[in-house]
Motif scaffolding. Structure first.
Motif, PDB file in Angstrom:
ATOM      1  N   TYR A 101      38.724  32.397  38.721  1.00 36.39           N
ATOM      2  CA  TYR A 101      40.118  32.188  38.844  1.00 36.39           C
ATOM      3  C   TYR A 101      40.959  33.396  38.848  1.00 36.39           C
ATOM      4  CZ  TYR A 101      44.729  30.271  37.687  1.00 36.39           C
ATOM      5  OH  TYR A 101      46.061  30.008  37.778  1.00 36.39           O
ATOM      6  N   LEU A 102      40.377  34.531  38.215  1.00 33.81           N
ATOM      7  CA  LEU A 102      40.893  35.749  38.229  1.00 33.81           C
ATOM      8  C   LEU A 102      40.996  36.657  39.494  1.00 33.81           C
ATOM      9  CD1 LEU A 102      42.254  38.065  36.480  1.00 33.81           C
ATOM     10  CD2 LEU A 102      39.873  39.019  36.089  1.00 33.81           C
ATOM     11  N   SER A 103      40.092  35.907  40.369  1.00 35.12           N
ATOM     12  CA  SER A 103      40.022  36.668  41.739  1.00 35.12           C
ATOM     13  C   SER A 103      41.440  35.995  42.564  1.00 35.12           C
ATOM     14  CB  SER A 103      38.731  36.279  42.455  1.00 35.12           C
ATOM     15  OG  SER A 103      38.451  34.731  42.656  1.00 35.12           O
ATOM     16  N   ILE A 104      42.093  35.270  42.037  1.00 33.63           N
ATOM     17  CA  ILE A 104      43.342  34.861  42.635  1.00 33.63           C
ATOM     18  C   ILE A 104      44.011  35.949  43.118  1.00 33.63           C
ATOM     19  CG2 ILE A 104      45.471  33.634  42.605  1.00 33.63           C
ATOM     20  CD1 ILE A 104      43.839  31.627  41.005  1.00 33.63           C
ATOM     21  N   THR A 105      44.185  36.963  42.264  1.00 32.43           N
ATOM     22  CA  THR A 105      45.081  38.294  42.409  1.00 32.43           C
ATOM     23  C   THR A 105      44.241  39.365  42.600  1.00 32.43           C
ATOM     24  OG1 THR A 105      45.384  38.465  40.135  1.00 32.43           O
ATOM     25  CG2 THR A 105      47.023  37.216  41.372  1.00 32.43           C
ATOM     26  N   ARG A 106      42.873  39.225  42.484  1.00 28.17           N
ATOM     27  CA  ARG A 106      41.991  40.301  42.390  1.00 28.17           C
ATOM     28  C   ARG A 106      40.792  40.228  43.575  1.00 28.17           C
ATOM     29  NH1 ARG A 106      42.012  43.695  37.864  1.00 28.17           N
ATOM     30  NH2 ARG A 106      40.586  44.908  39.274  1.00 28.17           N
ATOM     31  N   PRO A 107      41.223  40.200  44.862  1.00 25.12           N
ATOM     32  CA  PRO A 107      40.043  40.332  45.997  1.00 25.12           C
ATOM     33  C   PRO A 107      39.187  41.354  45.764  1.00 25.12           C
ATOM     34  CG  PRO A 107      42.366  40.915  46.753  1.00 25.12           C
ATOM     35  CD  PRO A 107      42.410  40.548  45.280  1.00 25.12           C
ATOM     36  N   ASP A 108      39.526  42.324  45.218  1.00 22.11           N
ATOM     37  CA  ASP A 108      38.275  43.480  44.938  1.00 22.11           C
ATOM     38  C   ASP A 108      37.273  42.858  44.133  1.00 22.11           C
ATOM     39  OD1 ASP A 108      40.217  43.167  42.948  1.00 22.11           O
ATOM     40  OD2 ASP A 108      39.553  45.218  42.088  1.00 22.11           O
ATOM     41  N   ILE A 109      37.463  41.751  43.237  1.00 22.42           N
ATOM     42  CA  ILE A 109      35.955  41.233  42.768  1.00 22.42           C
ATOM     43  C   ILE A 109      35.737  40.208  43.404  1.00 22.42           C
ATOM     44  CG2 ILE A 109      37.162  42.408  40.414  1.00 22.42           C
ATOM     45  CD1 ILE A 109      37.539  39.257  39.807  1.00 22.42           C
ATOM     46  N   ALA A 110      35.945  39.799  44.463  1.00 25.09           N
ATOM     47  CA  ALA A 110      35.575  38.282  44.967  1.00 25.09           C
ATOM     48  C   ALA A 110      34.217  38.389  45.420  1.00 25.09           C
ATOM     49  CB  ALA A 110      36.605  38.216  46.264  1.00 25.09           C
ATOM     50  N   PHE A 111      33.718  39.455  45.906  1.00 28.45           N
ATOM     51  CA  PHE A 111      32.178  39.705  46.449  1.00 28.45           C
ATOM     52  C   PHE A 111      31.544  39.516  44.857  1.00 28.45           C
ATOM     53  CE2 PHE A 111      28.109  42.292  46.810  1.00 28.45           C
ATOM     54  CZ  PHE A 111      27.710  41.139  47.683  1.00 28.45           C
ATOM     55  N   ALA A 112      31.733  40.207  43.988  1.00 25.76           N
ATOM     56  CA  ALA A 112      30.924  40.035  42.717  1.00 25.76           C
ATOM     57  C   ALA A 112      31.056  38.855  42.113  1.00 25.76           C
ATOM     58  CB  ALA A 112      31.424  41.427  41.722  1.00 25.76           C
ATOM     59  N   ALA A 113      32.152  38.200  41.924  1.00 27.79           N
ATOM     60  CA  ALA A 113      32.522  36.854  41.365  1.00 27.79           C
ATOM     61  C   ALA A 113      31.417  35.790  42.320  1.00 27.79           C
ATOM     62  CB  ALA A 113      33.717  36.465  41.611  1.00 27.79           C
ATOM     63  N   ASN A 114      31.395  36.059  43.646  1.00 35.10           N
ATOM     64  CA  ASN A 114      30.614  35.069  44.288  1.00 35.10           C
ATOM     65  C   ASN A 114      29.322  35.243  43.960  1.00 35.10           C
ATOM     66  OD1 ASN A 114      29.014  35.089  46.967  1.00 35.10           O
ATOM     67  ND2 ASN A 114      30.487  33.374  47.194  1.00 35.10           N
ATOM     68  N   GLN A 115      28.695  36.356  43.729  1.00 35.91           N
ATOM     69  CA  GLN A 115      27.162  36.625  43.381  1.00 35.91           C
ATOM     70  C   GLN A 115      27.147  36.113  42.074  1.00 35.91           C
ATOM     71  OE1 GLN A 115      24.678  38.695  45.475  1.00 35.91           O
ATOM     72  NE2 GLN A 115      26.431  37.759  46.713  1.00 35.91           N
ATOM     73  N   ILE A 116      27.937  36.207  40.860  1.00 34.50           N
ATOM     74  CA  ILE A 116      27.709  35.653  39.656  1.00 34.50           C
ATOM     75  C   ILE A 116      27.876  34.158  39.844  1.00 34.50           C
ATOM     76  CG2 ILE A 116      29.013  35.386  37.510  1.00 34.50           C
ATOM     77  CD1 ILE A 116      29.626  38.397  37.960  1.00 34.50           C
ATOM     78  N   CYS A 117      28.560  33.422  40.702  1.00 36.31           N
ATOM     79  CA  CYS A 117      28.718  32.089  40.498  1.00 36.31           C
ATOM     80  C   CYS A 117      27.368  31.391  41.366  1.00 36.31           C
ATOM     81  CB  CYS A 117      29.830  31.695  41.257  1.00 36.31           C
ATOM     82  SG  CYS A 117      31.299  31.897  40.240  1.00 36.31           S
ATOM     83  N   GLN A 118      26.491  32.073  42.073  1.00 34.46           N
ATOM     84  CA  GLN A 118      25.508  31.512  42.725  1.00 34.46           C
ATOM     85  C   GLN A 118      24.250  31.487  41.529  1.00 34.46           C
ATOM     86  OE1 GLN A 118      23.818  33.280  46.240  1.00 34.46           O
ATOM     87  NE2 GLN A 118      26.356  34.034  46.680  1.00 34.46           N
ATOM     88  N   HIS A 119      24.548  31.800  40.297  1.00 39.24           N
ATOM     89  CA  HIS A 119      23.555  31.757  39.290  1.00 39.24           C
ATOM     90  C   HIS A 119      23.806  30.709  38.326  1.00 39.24           C
ATOM     91  CE1 HIS A 119      21.169  34.643  41.548  1.00 39.24           C
ATOM     92  NE2 HIS A 119      22.556  35.499  41.591  1.00 39.24           N
ATOM     93  N   MET A 120      24.855  30.015  38.271  1.00 41.26           N
ATOM     94  CA  MET A 120      25.431  29.130  37.314  1.00 41.26           C
ATOM     95  C   MET A 120      24.435  28.200  36.749  1.00 41.26           C
ATOM     96  SD  MET A 120      29.540  29.031  37.067  1.00 41.26           S
ATOM     97  CE  MET A 120      29.898  28.228  38.716  1.00 41.26           C
ATOM     98  N   HIS A 121      23.625  27.646  37.850  1.00 46.52           N
ATOM     99  CA  HIS A 121      22.597  26.620  37.245  1.00 46.52           C
ATOM    100  C   HIS A 121      21.617  26.862  36.463  1.00 46.52           C
ATOM    101  CE1 HIS A 121      21.068  28.680  40.558  1.00 46.52           C
ATOM    102  NE2 HIS A 121      19.627  28.138  40.513  1.00 46.52           N
ATOM    103  N   HIS A 122      21.133  28.103  36.565  1.00 47.24           N
ATOM    104  CA  HIS A 122      19.989  28.743  35.882  1.00 47.24           C
ATOM    105  C   HIS A 122      20.211  30.178  35.447  1.00 47.24           C
ATOM    106  CE1 HIS A 122      16.132  29.029  33.891  1.00 47.24           C
ATOM    107  NE2 HIS A 122      15.481  29.743  34.650  1.00 47.24           N
TER     108      HIS A 122
END
Length: 512
Positions: A302-323
């Motif tokens: 949600y923070l990446s709405i105004t912070r596209p500089d963290i979009a790639f890192a957020a995408n990487q992190i969200c790929q591991h939420m299942h385990h």
């Protein structure tokens, strides 16, 4: 936040929470939300509960205490006490584009809030609910509430409210945007009025302030509408006026996120993700609190709405939420330490030309677990960044050209949609939108049918891009990898390169 009760028993001990519940209950009674009836046989009776929240001002100070009665809609059964549930909400890209156009035209953007919005929706199904805790009628303690109006927590509540509001707006002359169903447009006698809906938060702007006030009066006569003045805090995003335009910031949200993670006093990191890609370890132990990991990952997204500089890192992190593993948790901590060091950063909206341009890139076979590629693209409306995307591609690309071409196709889809939206907002794009790509082979493939026979597996993307080039909607231009802004959405970098790309992305400190 501290001292927010989680149960009615806790809230009943505090005067301010009692007053908040009483105010909500009175609003429910005024709306004639339910009638008390004997419990019907063979009918599902839903439970309900009170929820509590502190509403804050843009500066973070306490505004008021809010209590809300919520039906326990998870017990509802499809076809019995609900059917359709979908309700559109405004896209973030639409919000940014609308603010950009209003700024360029010196229009006032007014923010509206509807009190107890869901209570305005009419129910078409039979829904029964137990009486709310603390407000059981002593004359009929065994009776249940037969809901006449929608209530928070019901699966159909957002849809019923949206239908009720938009049906009224259509009687006032508004029509739905073809590009975003949450945007309504009024064109009459040289007046242009745009109204954007995000559940119970509404933005309205246009070139005729007198007509806007007439429309607001009509809305206030129908709904419990509050005018909050010129936009300053919308969906938790601060909109700050600057001499050069507007500044979108989520600083207070970021501070609460750091507090939740216990990293308020942590040492800042220079980049959101380590430049050295770590290989997945088969023996990497699972993180002990996956619920915490998921909560932090969702908040970062949600923070990446105004912070596209963290979009790639957020995408990487969200790929591991299942385990999530311990290594994944370290990656979250690294990103949060970067946020700590750039907590006052945000997205500026500036006046300037209103021509669209887009940048697209891909990192071929970058995911070592499945060898899928990462697509990244972003679009500017004049000097303002209005749209960006980071996404792992669905299929494995056989070459870097294919990966780049798939990213180019996705960027083209986004550009075509934005062109349609801006045209509806009165900012037509007479010239083709330039899409910058740093892969010569991908550009040649789009322009040269000789390559077609060798790339049948991407024929749909090929035909799609070729069609829009032929129609004059887009134009492909080559750009050097050094100047490719979309690089920041596909991979990690050293601090010097990352800061250069962040600057080109226009992300900056609020005080600059």
């Amino acid at each position: 936040m501290q001292d927010i009760p989680s149960t009615y028993t806790q809230a009943a001990k505090s005067t301010h929470w009692q007053q908040a519940m009483q105010a909500e209950y009175q609003a429910l009674q005024q709306q004639q939300t339910w009638t008390l009836v004997p419990p019907p046989p063979n009918k599902k009776i839903l439970g309900c509960k009170w929820t509590y929240k502190k509403k804050t001002l843009p500066n973070g100070q306490l505004d008021r205490y809010k209590a809300r009665l919520v039906a326990l809609g998870y017990d509802q059964q499809y076809g019995v006490n609900y059917t359709e549930t979908f309700s559109p909400v405004a896209k973030m890209t639409t919000i940014r584009i609308l603010l950009t156009i209003a700024l360029n035209r010196n229009w006032k953007t007014t923010q509206l809030d509807v009190s107890n919005a869901f209570l305005h929706g009419d129910l078409h199904e039979e829904v029964y609910m137990r009486q709310p805790p603390g407000f059981i009628d002593p004359k009929a303690p065994q009776s249940v509430c037969k809901l006449q109006k929608s209530l928070y927590g019901l699966k159909q509540a957002p849809r019923q409210w949206f239908d009720k509001l938009t049906q009224f707006l259509q009687t006032q002359g508004f029509r739905f945007s073809r590009s975003d169903p949450s945007l309504l447009i009024l064109n009459t006698n040289n007046a242009q009025i745009f109204l954007l809906i995000y559940v119970d938060d509404i933005l309205i702007t246009g070139n005729n302030e007198e007509l806007i006030q007439i429309l607001l009066s009509a809305l206030q006569s129908k709904f419990a509408l509050k005018q909050l003045g010129e936009i300053s805090l919308f969906l938790g995003i601060q909109i700050i006026k600057h001499p050069t335009g507007l500044f979108l910031s989520q600083r207070h949200y970021a501070e609460r996120l750091l507090q939740d993670a216990g990293l308020l006093d942590s040492k800042p990191a220079s980049t959101p993700i380590s430049p050295k890609t770590k290989q997945a370890q088969a023996d990497d132990p699972p993180f002990h609190d996956p619920t915490l990991y998921r909560r932090l990952a969702g908040s970062i997204q949600y923070l990446s709405i105004t912070r596209p500089d963290i979009a790639f890192a957020a995408n990487q992190i969200c790929q591991h939420m299942h385990h999530p593993t311990n290594t994944d948790h370290q990656a979250i901590k690294r990103l949060l330490r970067y946020i700590k060091g750039t907590i006052s950063y945000g997205l500026p909206i500036k006046a300037g030309d209103l021509n669209l341009r887009s940048y697209t890139d891909a990192d071929w076979a970058s995911d070592t677990t499945d060898r899928k590629s990462i697509s990244g693209f972003c679009t500017f409306l004049g000097p303002t960044l209005v749209s960006w995307t980071v996404k792992k591609q669905v299929t494995v690309a056989k070459s870097s050209t294919e990966a780049e071409y798939r990213a180019l196709s996705a960027a083209t889809s986004d550009v075509i949609w934005i062109r349609r939206l801006t045209e509806e907002l009165g900012v037509a794009q007479p010239e083709p939108t330039i899409i910058y790509c740093d892969n010569i082979s991908a550009i040649a493939l789009a322009k040269n049918p000789v390559f077609h026979a060798r790339t049948k597996h991407i024929e749909i993307d090929y035909q799609f891009i070729r069609q829009h080039i032929h129609n004059g909607n887009i134009q492909l231009n080559h750009i050097s990898s050094t100047d490719q802004i979309a690089d920041i959405f596909t991979k990690s970098f050293t601090p010097a390169r990352f800061h250069d790309l962040r600057r080109k992305l226009t992300i900056q400190d609020q005080n600059c």
